[in-house]
Design an enzyme around this catalytic site. Sequence first.
Site, PDB file in Angstrom:
ATOM      1  N   ASP A 294     -69.629  64.292  46.595  1.00 34.11           N
ATOM      2  CA  ASP A 294     -70.444  63.346  45.823  1.00 34.11           C
ATOM      3  C   ASP A 294     -71.130  63.996  44.627  1.00 34.11           C
ATOM      4  O   ASP A 294     -71.485  63.317  43.676  1.00 34.11           O
ATOM      5  CB  ASP A 294     -71.495  62.698  46.727  1.00 34.11           C
ATOM      6  N   TYR A 382     -73.006  54.610  49.302  1.00 38.22           N
ATOM      7  CA  TYR A 382     -74.123  55.358  49.889  1.00 38.22           C
ATOM      8  C   TYR A 382     -75.262  55.561  48.902  1.00 38.22           C
ATOM      9  O   TYR A 382     -75.033  55.638  47.695  1.00 38.22           O
ATOM     10  CB  TYR A 382     -73.651  56.743  50.350  1.00 38.22           C
ATOM     11  N   ASP A 383     -76.463  55.681  49.441  1.00 41.33           N
ATOM     12  CA  ASP A 383     -77.630  56.031  48.637  1.00 41.33           C
ATOM     13  C   ASP A 383     -78.266  57.253  49.277  1.00 41.33           C
ATOM     14  O   ASP A 383     -78.466  57.285  50.491  1.00 41.33           O
ATOM     15  CB  ASP A 383     -78.639  54.884  48.613  1.00 41.33           C
TER      16      ASP A 383
HETATM   17 NI    NI Z   1     -72.992  58.593  56.904  1.00 41.88          NI
END
Ligand code: NI
Length: 652
Positions: A294, A382-383
């Site tokens: 990420d 996602y955060d």
């Molecule tokens: Ni997860």
Amino acid sequence: MVTEAATGTHFLDPLSADEIVRASTIISEHLGSPDSLRFLLVAALEPRKGAEATPRCAEAVCIDIGTGLTTEVVADLEAGVVTSVTERADVQPPALFEEYERADATIRADDGWRSAMRGRGLSDEQIDLSFIHLWPTGNFGSRWEMEHRILKGIVYLRDEPEDNAYGRPVEGLIAIVDLAADCVLEVVDELSPAPAISSLRFDHDHGGPPREDLKPLDIVQPDGPSFTLEGHLLKWQKWQMRVSLHPREGLVLHKIGYEDSGRLRPICYRASLAEMVVPYGDASVGHYFKNAFDSGECGIGRLVNSLELGCDCLGEIVYLDGVVTDERGGARTITNAICIHEEDAGLLWKHTYRHPDERGTQSWLRRSRRLVISTIATVDNYDYGFYWYFYQDGSWEHEVKATGIIQTMAIEDDDPQVTRHRIGPRLAGVHHQHFLSFRLDMEVDGPQNTVYEVDTVPLPPGPENPYHNAFTAQATPIRDESQSGREVESAAARHWRIANDSISNPIGEPTAYVLTPGATVSMMAGEQSMIAQRAAFARKQLWVTAYEPAQRFPAGDYPAQSEPGLGIPAWVAENRPLEQADIVLWYTVGMNHLVRPEDWPVMPVQRAGFGMKPWGFSDRNPGLDVPPPDHCERDTALGSSQHAHHSHNSHC
Ligand code: NI
């Protein structure tokens, strides 16, 4: 001329908006101002430690969207010239925002993909309303991965644009899109379970009737917070550091130091999230390749949120903006990118003394407060919240908060749930792990430090241990990089002590900080897996390397579609000495995520992190001089003698 004297710019400051534009202009002109030139990253090039007087420079990663060719450029902002150009035909930098948009449109327009969608019984209206999630592909040796700049598009159904698309994955249908050629290379269409009928939503109309028993909770600091922020220099309760946003790493702290008797003592030169990877544990066609880096594949800093007062942080908040490239030579300001505030942190220390007479009990206590410096980045579903905490006892911590939406897959009702867990009708969450590598360039009381691995172990029975109760702390120095990859050992309370063996505290011990792991997990992907080789940093919790400014990213500079063995494994093969040396720590926080129904449709915050604690850095409790809360000591002293006598007597 941009000079420090003229602008007040510190050599560790991030680029301002003007500097990003200036750097981009210098670089674009140098390269002949092609229309196809894009800027993926434009950031301050930090001078080598000890060479602060070098001219202010910007580093840029450029991509030609016509050819897909990546070029690294360094521009001297003072002289207004490009000082280095390196073409990198061998790497894939993260996708541009415009490449994501184009890839989405390219997939939707592709006849092969549309006919595969129709083959699933979907109407044109459903196809147009669908959501495409574009994924980095990793590298499994396929021609597409080795020779093209690609993303994989996974599709989800929606009945309206606001739907929580992740509830209805169209399983086994993947479009591989070439970002440079703007075409779909392949549509993978494997017979798979049909999507769920509907999805759970989590916006305000879908959480059920709101609770009505919450009373207001206000945090009031009538005189303002106790810290000061001048430019990027933050000072609070003897701590000071420089705070900035890097387009790739996100929140960066420089020159973390602690003021002690009028002297600023260095602790850490630079602390940041250097890489992260999220390997998924399911081998099916839509999931085996999910190993998102990420940070290195997406850029955490360019994905941070603009934070809102009273929502993301509560209380007296001071914000710092972040500035990143707009990818076309301009600057994009992310307002309120970094949140700085103070929090009550419970008890700092306490003791209650029981007087052996009618005076009763007396208590001494101090309340703890912490300084919080945080950002929140959204990486697709996602955060991630990143929180640095500093305390009045000389300790500091990092906490990661993972939230947002999990990766889902469509399953049959009788799915055996081996590598995933059911979260709803026809829907499962896939087992996965998050590994976050923090780079800590330590300088405890100076640049030369040694790292000791400390295990708590029982002494063998014998003359020194006749009662079998004795135990000791066994400290082993990490002498060189061949000994560098270390693993947590909770049974031995293993931690790592970063000591300055040339400096003694007043009681004659080397000054030090210790790194204490939080709850963590080992990587489940096998040694032979591509991800274990491309993200080798995540196979051990701690690596120590000798300082080298070019060694910044533990899975290599460009982890997208990367080859195995980049970063940490290549560096430690040099086997440089690490004792009383300028060392860098790479600590990996591991989060295990076996998905549960409660993680759906939006996941409550999951926490993980690590701590840094003084170890002989001071010669006593550093929080002794924190003033007591106004009334506390006076009120409890000499109070309630009846109860005190009762407890005192009953004790014997
Ligand atoms: Ni997860």
